[in-house]
Structures are given as structure tokens and as C-alpha cells.
Design a protein around this motif. Sequence first.
Motif, PDB file in Angstrom:
ATOM      1  N   VAL A   7     -21.237 -48.194  54.066  1.00  0.00           N
ATOM      2  CA  VAL A   7     -22.117 -49.374  53.641  1.00  0.00           C
ATOM      3  C   VAL A   7     -21.618 -50.615  54.439  1.00  0.00           C
ATOM      4  O   VAL A   7     -22.315 -51.262  55.379  1.00  0.00           O
ATOM      5  CB  VAL A   7     -22.487 -49.775  52.415  1.00  0.00           C
ATOM      6  CG1 VAL A   7     -23.114 -51.093  52.199  1.00  0.00           C
ATOM      7  CG2 VAL A   7     -23.191 -48.744  51.692  1.00  0.00           C
ATOM      8  N   MET A   8     -20.192 -51.087  54.392  1.00  0.00           N
ATOM      9  CA  MET A   8     -19.624 -52.045  54.911  1.00  0.00           C
ATOM     10  C   MET A   8     -19.597 -51.757  56.444  1.00  0.00           C
ATOM     11  O   MET A   8     -19.698 -52.904  57.224  1.00  0.00           O
ATOM     12  CB  MET A   8     -18.058 -52.311  54.533  1.00  0.00           C
ATOM     13  CG  MET A   8     -18.131 -52.544  52.784  1.00  0.00           C
ATOM     14  SD  MET A   8     -16.550 -52.362  52.322  1.00  0.00           S
ATOM     15  CE  MET A   8     -15.913 -54.001  53.068  1.00  0.00           C
ATOM     16  N   LEU A   9     -19.397 -50.717  56.970  1.00  0.00           N
ATOM     17  CA  LEU A   9     -19.461 -50.396  58.450  1.00  0.00           C
ATOM     18  C   LEU A   9     -20.739 -50.598  58.872  1.00  0.00           C
ATOM     19  O   LEU A   9     -21.037 -51.159  59.976  1.00  0.00           O
ATOM     20  CB  LEU A   9     -18.933 -49.105  58.801  1.00  0.00           C
ATOM     21  CG  LEU A   9     -18.906 -48.695  60.311  1.00  0.00           C
ATOM     22  CD1 LEU A   9     -18.155 -49.462  61.220  1.00  0.00           C
ATOM     23  CD2 LEU A   9     -18.466 -47.328  60.520  1.00  0.00           C
ATOM     24  N   ALA A  10     -21.887 -50.082  58.112  1.00  0.00           N
ATOM     25  CA  ALA A  10     -23.185 -50.545  58.729  1.00  0.00           C
ATOM     26  C   ALA A  10     -23.635 -51.751  58.823  1.00  0.00           C
ATOM     27  O   ALA A  10     -24.000 -52.640  59.529  1.00  0.00           O
ATOM     28  CB  ALA A  10     -24.201 -49.695  57.871  1.00  0.00           C
ATOM     29  N   GLN A  11     -22.943 -52.697  57.733  1.00  0.00           N
ATOM     30  CA  GLN A  11     -23.391 -54.236  57.612  1.00  0.00           C
ATOM     31  C   GLN A  11     -22.486 -54.961  58.890  1.00  0.00           C
ATOM     32  O   GLN A  11     -23.182 -55.775  59.309  1.00  0.00           O
ATOM     33  CB  GLN A  11     -22.690 -54.663  56.355  1.00  0.00           C
ATOM     34  CG  GLN A  11     -23.554 -54.281  55.148  1.00  0.00           C
ATOM     35  CD  GLN A  11     -22.931 -54.538  53.892  1.00  0.00           C
ATOM     36  OE1 GLN A  11     -21.737 -54.873  53.592  1.00  0.00           O
ATOM     37  NE2 GLN A  11     -23.502 -54.977  52.638  1.00  0.00           N
ATOM     38  N   LYS A  12     -21.398 -54.466  58.896  1.00  0.00           N
ATOM     39  CA  LYS A  12     -20.550 -55.065  60.069  1.00  0.00           C
ATOM     40  C   LYS A  12     -21.201 -54.991  61.522  1.00  0.00           C
ATOM     41  O   LYS A  12     -21.691 -55.446  62.213  1.00  0.00           O
ATOM     42  CB  LYS A  12     -19.237 -54.356  60.284  1.00  0.00           C
ATOM     43  CG  LYS A  12     -18.251 -54.742  61.541  1.00  0.00           C
ATOM     44  CD  LYS A  12     -17.073 -53.741  61.723  1.00  0.00           C
ATOM     45  CE  LYS A  12     -16.518 -53.890  62.851  1.00  0.00           C
ATOM     46  NZ  LYS A  12     -15.984 -55.126  63.643  1.00  0.00           N
ATOM     47  N   ILE A  13     -21.699 -53.609  61.617  1.00  0.00           N
ATOM     48  CA  ILE A  13     -22.392 -53.180  63.078  1.00  0.00           C
ATOM     49  C   ILE A  13     -23.875 -53.949  63.491  1.00  0.00           C
ATOM     50  O   ILE A  13     -24.236 -54.601  64.257  1.00  0.00           O
ATOM     51  CB  ILE A  13     -22.789 -51.615  63.208  1.00  0.00           C
ATOM     52  CG1 ILE A  13     -21.242 -51.069  63.334  1.00  0.00           C
ATOM     53  CG2 ILE A  13     -23.518 -51.406  64.252  1.00  0.00           C
ATOM     54  CD1 ILE A  13     -21.272 -49.580  63.250  1.00  0.00           C
ATOM     55  N   ALA A  14     -24.369 -54.201  62.082  1.00  0.00           N
ATOM     56  CA  ALA A  14     -25.826 -54.838  62.348  1.00  0.00           C
ATOM     57  C   ALA A  14     -25.647 -56.266  62.455  1.00  0.00           C
ATOM     58  O   ALA A  14     -26.445 -56.878  62.977  1.00  0.00           O
ATOM     59  CB  ALA A  14     -26.549 -54.621  60.583  1.00  0.00           C
ATOM     60  N   LEU A  15     -24.535 -56.972  61.871  1.00  0.00           N
ATOM     61  CA  LEU A  15     -24.387 -58.229  62.265  1.00  0.00           C
ATOM     62  C   LEU A  15     -23.898 -58.821  63.679  1.00  0.00           C
ATOM     63  O   LEU A  15     -24.462 -59.677  64.175  1.00  0.00           O
ATOM     64  CB  LEU A  15     -23.487 -59.083  60.946  1.00  0.00           C
ATOM     65  CG  LEU A  15     -24.021 -58.983  59.754  1.00  0.00           C
ATOM     66  CD1 LEU A  15     -22.903 -59.386  58.683  1.00  0.00           C
ATOM     67  CD2 LEU A  15     -25.157 -59.962  59.721  1.00  0.00           C
ATOM     68  N   GLU A  16     -23.269 -57.597  64.113  1.00  0.00           N
ATOM     69  CA  GLU A  16     -22.513 -57.706  65.388  1.00  0.00           C
ATOM     70  C   GLU A  16     -23.499 -57.548  66.346  1.00  0.00           C
ATOM     71  O   GLU A  16     -23.262 -57.881  67.573  1.00  0.00           O
ATOM     72  CB  GLU A  16     -21.253 -56.960  65.370  1.00  0.00           C
ATOM     73  CG  GLU A  16     -20.159 -57.588  64.725  1.00  0.00           C
ATOM     74  CD  GLU A  16     -18.728 -56.904  64.682  1.00  0.00           C
ATOM     75  OE1 GLU A  16     -17.892 -57.494  64.305  1.00  0.00           O
ATOM     76  OE2 GLU A  16     -18.753 -55.773  65.053  1.00  0.00           O
ATOM     77  N   THR A  17     -24.533 -56.776  66.301  1.00  0.00           N
ATOM     78  CA  THR A  17     -25.511 -56.283  67.214  1.00  0.00           C
ATOM     79  C   THR A  17     -26.895 -56.844  67.068  1.00  0.00           C
ATOM     80  O   THR A  17     -27.540 -56.928  68.036  1.00  0.00           O
ATOM     81  CB  THR A  17     -25.391 -54.813  67.269  1.00  0.00           C
ATOM     82  OG1 THR A  17     -25.836 -54.287  65.932  1.00  0.00           O
ATOM     83  CG2 THR A  17     -24.076 -54.473  67.406  1.00  0.00           C
ATOM     84  N   CYS A  18     -27.519 -57.011  65.770  1.00  0.00           N
ATOM     85  CA  CYS A  18     -28.830 -57.325  65.563  1.00  0.00           C
ATOM     86  C   CYS A  18     -28.888 -58.171  64.390  1.00  0.00           C
ATOM     87  O   CYS A  18     -29.573 -57.952  63.471  1.00  0.00           O
ATOM     88  CB  CYS A  18     -29.679 -56.261  65.521  1.00  0.00           C
ATOM     89  SG  CYS A  18     -29.153 -54.904  64.176  1.00  0.00           S
ATOM     90  N   GLU A  19     -28.090 -59.383  64.523  1.00  0.00           N
ATOM     91  CA  GLU A  19     -28.024 -60.201  63.567  1.00  0.00           C
ATOM     92  C   GLU A  19     -29.523 -60.734  62.781  1.00  0.00           C
ATOM     93  O   GLU A  19     -29.692 -60.745  61.447  1.00  0.00           O
ATOM     94  CB  GLU A  19     -27.197 -61.666  63.835  1.00  0.00           C
ATOM     95  CG  GLU A  19     -27.036 -62.690  62.673  1.00  0.00           C
ATOM     96  CD  GLU A  19     -26.563 -63.873  63.243  1.00  0.00           C
ATOM     97  OE1 GLU A  19     -26.160 -64.666  62.487  1.00  0.00           O
ATOM     98  OE2 GLU A  19     -26.219 -63.875  64.646  1.00  0.00           O
TER      99      GLU A  19
END
Length: 139
Positions: A103-115
Motif C-alpha cells: 500500500v505504501m509503495l503504491a502511494q509513493k508511486i502515485a504521488l511521484e507520477t500522477c499526484e
Amino acid sequence: MFGFRPLPGGRSRKRATRALFIRHGAEGTPEGRSLRLLRKWLSPSQLEQFGRRGYFEVVGSDSGKRYRIHAGASVNVCEIDERGRLQEGLCFMPIGALPIGDVMLAQKIALETCEDKARAVARRFTPNGFHFRQTRPLG
């Protein structure tokens, strides 16, 4: 049965064996594997933050805002200001019952790529110290 003599420095072999067993046993679980994957995706500074404080910071792809992702699967992302103070809380996660690290990895990727898309689906909350009390670091 087995005789354990203390190792130099006062640590017993029994204690060292137990710690090794616990560490490798935990890493074989879905939670352990997900945290191992998360650690591989973190930068050295994020990894250090996560290990010491139980959270890591990311920069949003669209606005350049900074976010702090705390250990947890929900109600764990906060926008922070330039002084590191918690501003607005965001609650968003992938669909499905996933381990915390995933979940934390998905949140990281989401904010860094499609905030903007992540913020569009997030529920807002007012962060306070109670949400983010650290019991033990997961990193």
C-alpha cells in the motif's frame, strides 16, 4: 540439550539465534516481503527516514508539494509545509486487501507520477499527533 555460552560483548548465542529466526521468519510472510520490496524502491534518504522515524517523504509530480507517508495502510499520507509541519491529510489506497508495504509503495508511486489523480480520489482529514504515534519502525 544445547549449551549456550555468552558471546564477547555480553550477547548470548541463544538471543542471537532467536533474533535471526524472528527476522527470517517475518521476512517470509506477505507483510515482510512487501516491506522488503518497499525498501528496494526507497531512495537512501527515504530508507534512512523510514528506518528511524517510521515514515518517508516524497515530492508530488504535478505541484512539487512534499508529502509524508507514515507506516500504515490508511489515513497515513500528509502534505507537509516547508518547515515539515503536517498540513492536510490524504487517505487513498489501492483496491484489495494488500500488505502495508505494498500500500505504501503504491502511494509513493502515485504521488511521484500522477499526484493530481491521487489527490482527486483521496479523502481529506485533519492530521494530529494521535494518528502517527510511532510504536516501532518497520524499515
